[in-house]
Design an enzyme around this catalytic site. Structure first.
Site, mmCIF file in Angstrom:
data_model
loop_
_atom_site.group_PDB
_atom_site.id
_atom_site.type_symbol
_atom_site.label_atom_id
_atom_site.label_comp_id
_atom_site.label_asym_id
_atom_site.label_seq_id
_atom_site.Cartn_x
_atom_site.Cartn_y
_atom_site.Cartn_z
ATOM 1 N N GLU A 213 0.810 -1.218 0.000
ATOM 2 C CA GLU A 213 0.000 0.000 0.000
ATOM 3 C C GLU A 213 0.844 1.269 0.000
ATOM 4 O O GLU A 213 0.355 2.367 0.254
ATOM 5 C CB GLU A 213 -0.967 -0.028 1.185
ATOM 6 C CG GLU A 213 -1.916 -1.216 1.057
ATOM 7 C CD GLU A 213 -2.855 -1.398 2.224
ATOM 8 O OE1 GLU A 213 -2.781 -0.598 3.169
ATOM 9 O OE2 GLU A 213 -3.656 -2.335 2.185
ATOM 10 N N ASP B 53 -4.159 0.368 12.063
ATOM 11 C CA ASP B 53 -4.940 -0.823 11.711
ATOM 12 C C ASP B 53 -4.085 -2.026 12.067
ATOM 13 O O ASP B 53 -3.309 -2.516 11.260
ATOM 14 C CB ASP B 53 -5.290 -0.845 10.222
ATOM 15 C CG ASP B 53 -5.952 -2.169 9.827
ATOM 16 O OD1 ASP B 53 -6.301 -2.965 10.731
ATOM 17 O OD2 ASP B 53 -6.121 -2.413 8.616
ATOM 18 N N GLU C 26 -8.383 0.671 13.991
ATOM 19 C CA GLU C 26 -9.246 -0.218 13.212
ATOM 20 C C GLU C 26 -8.921 -1.667 13.565
ATOM 21 O O GLU C 26 -7.752 -2.025 13.660
ATOM 22 C CB GLU C 26 -8.971 0.052 11.725
ATOM 23 C CG GLU C 26 -9.651 -0.872 10.766
ATOM 24 C CD GLU C 26 -9.128 -0.674 9.347
ATOM 25 O OE1 GLU C 26 -9.095 -1.653 8.599
ATOM 26 O OE2 GLU C 26 -8.727 0.459 9.007
ATOM 27 N N LYS D 265 -15.649 -0.954 2.463
ATOM 28 C CA LYS D 265 -14.904 -1.495 1.319
ATOM 29 C C LYS D 265 -15.936 -2.048 0.348
ATOM 30 O O LYS D 265 -16.628 -3.016 0.671
ATOM 31 C CB LYS D 265 -13.976 -2.622 1.774
ATOM 32 C CG LYS D 265 -12.818 -2.163 2.648
ATOM 33 C CD LYS D 265 -12.057 -3.369 3.155
ATOM 34 C CE LYS D 265 -10.789 -2.964 3.903
ATOM 35 N NZ LYS D 265 -10.161 -4.115 4.566
ATOM 36 N N ARG E 130 -8.284 -1.496 -1.092
ATOM 37 C CA ARG E 130 -7.785 -2.799 -0.647
ATOM 38 C C ARG E 130 -6.291 -2.844 -0.972
ATOM 39 O O ARG E 130 -5.778 -2.009 -1.693
ATOM 40 C CB ARG E 130 -8.492 -3.960 -1.379
ATOM 41 C CG ARG E 130 -9.979 -4.053 -1.200
ATOM 42 C CD ARG E 130 -10.460 -4.073 0.239
ATOM 43 N NE ARG E 130 -9.969 -5.139 1.100
ATOM 44 C CZ ARG E 130 -10.641 -6.246 1.415
ATOM 45 N NH1 ARG E 130 -11.845 -6.451 0.927
ATOM 46 N NH2 ARG E 130 -10.133 -7.137 2.245
#
Length: 432
Positions: free
Chosen positions: A206, A243, A289, A341, A370
């Site tokens: 990411e 997260d 998260e 999502k 994602r």
């Protein structure tokens, strides 16, 4: 008229991790084309809608999506031809009917979502509107506070950090473009700090760095250092969001959280709650998260009772963008936010329903990418259309992530003086 669906095409393309994914073209009678590609996740909730994969190990290691593509061409297209592209709800309902399973396992959520998003794009194009204008009407003017992933651990990397994502949120910015600039400055500052400390500065799925840090705490420490070195105040200008993806650490047999990438320490549910409470005291954390595992509802309840009035607690694997799980969470007073999502649920209509339910209950909603992404920018338009005020779409590197930020910069420019950026005020679930 020309707004009825003439034909739907589909193909297998490649995502940002080199895995196949589905792209669909919805073509209207007047020749208007709407195109959309779907993403896929690395750490997935067990209750997510099913991403149909071919399973032939000799082709793409079993990850091909030709079955999903065929389902679009042979099953979905003939049924939707002649329907109005302007009726998104009807189109989505028709696909759910055709599938007939609770988790979209017959046609595949990847097939259904590609068509759902491409339909919205075709309809917007036909009407001469941008996607955010079409889906959000006149109310679509709030630019999101971004959650920018800058350090990766856990399943997203190969280091000694247990938690999957360490992010920054520019809560003190005045505009979205300011927010991106501030985040990019911290990203570059962090890169030079890591480099000076002798750590690798290659990036993960990411776009965040995945240095071989010595501990989970060190990740927070270097981020704090980068925020300060870039000239900002931690907690005022820029806050930290996490997260940890603790479902990946949870052992359902022993009901313990195992820090398998670092100390091998094992924590009970209550100890995990105390762990997070200490971190929230120690660091300027504004959002966590999946702080507890998706099956640990009791732990989630304890965590919410302990720190749910101080910070945003986001259910991702817990809710999987699904209204039935979100309803349970609201009733139990578990978490205070939901991650949205689109591919976890599989249609735009159901996505809108989930956000509506969250907002009514006073839960915040964060539109998310994602780990396997494409150049598709639908979620950038979607976050403005939904007015959720928060987006999670990776780091300040990798074109698959930057594409979304750039689209938001364009939207901000188009909106001009009516564009709003709410910064810290988006946290209405804790700003009581």
């Amino acid at each position: 008229m020309g707004f009825h669906i003439y034909e739907i095409k589909a193909r297998q393309i490649i995502d940002s991790r080199g895995n196949p994914t589905v792209e669909a073209d919805v073509i209207l009678e007047d020749g208007t084309l709407g195109r959309a590609a779907v993403p896929s996740g690395a750490s997935t909730g067990t209750n997510e809608a099913v991403e149909l994969r071919d399973g032939d190990k000799s082709v793409y290691m079993g990850k091909g999506v030709l079955k999903a593509v065929e389902n679009i061409i042979n099953i979905i297209s003939p049924e939707l031809e002649g329907m109005s592209a302007l009726n998104q709800v009807e189109i989505d309902r028709k696909m759910l009917e055709l599938d007939g399973t609770p988790n979209k396992s017959k046609l595949g959520a990847n097939a259904i979502l590609a068509v759902s998003m491409a339909t919205a794009r075709a309809a917007a194009e036909h009407l001469g509107l941008k996607v955010y204008q079409y889906l959000g009407t006149y109310k679509a003017n709030i630019l999101p506070t971004p959650m920018c992933n800058i350090i990766n651990g856990g399943a997203h990397s190969d280091n000694s950090v247990d938690f999957q994502e360490f992010m920054i949120m520019p809560i003190g910015a005045k505009t979205f473009s300011d927010a991106i600039r501030m985040s990019a400055e911290v990203f570059h500052t962090l890169k030079s700090i890591l480099s000076k400390k002798g750590y690798a500065t290659s990036v993960g799925d990411e776009g965040g760095f995945a240095p071989n840090l010595k501990s989970n705490e060190e990740a927070c420490e270097v981020i704090m250092e980068a925020i300060k070195s870039a000239g900002y105040t931690p907690g005022t200008d820029i806050a930290i969001a996490l997260d940890p993806a603790t479902s990946e650490l949870y052992d359902p047999k022993t009901k313990k959280y195992v820090f398998k990438w670092s100390t091998k320490e094992e924590l009970t549910s209550q100890e995990m709650v105390e762990y997070w409470a200490k971190w929230v005291e120690k660091y300027p954390i504004i959002s966590i998260e999946d702080g507890m595992a998706e099956e640990d509802w009791d732990g989630w309840k304890k965590l919410t009772d302990k720190i749910g009035n101080k910070i945003q607690l986001v259910g991702d694997d817990l809710f999987v963008t699904n209204t039935s799980f979100l309803k349970k969470g609201i009733e139990m007073k578990v978490a205070n936010a939901i991650l949205i999502k689109v591919n976890q649920i599989g249609t735009l209509t159901e996505t809108f329903e989930a956000v509506e339910m969250a907002k009514k209950a006073g839960y915040t909603a964060i539109v998310s990418h994602r780990s396997g992404e494409t150049e598709d920018t639908t979620i950038a338009d979607l976050v403005v259309a939904l007015g959720t005020g928060q987006i999670k779409t990776g780091s300040l590197s990798r074109t698959d992530r930057i594409a979304k930020y750039n689209q938001l910069l364009r939207i901000e420019e188009e909106l001009g003086s009516i564009a709003e950026y709410h910064g810290k005020d988006v946290f209405y679930s804790i700003n009581k």
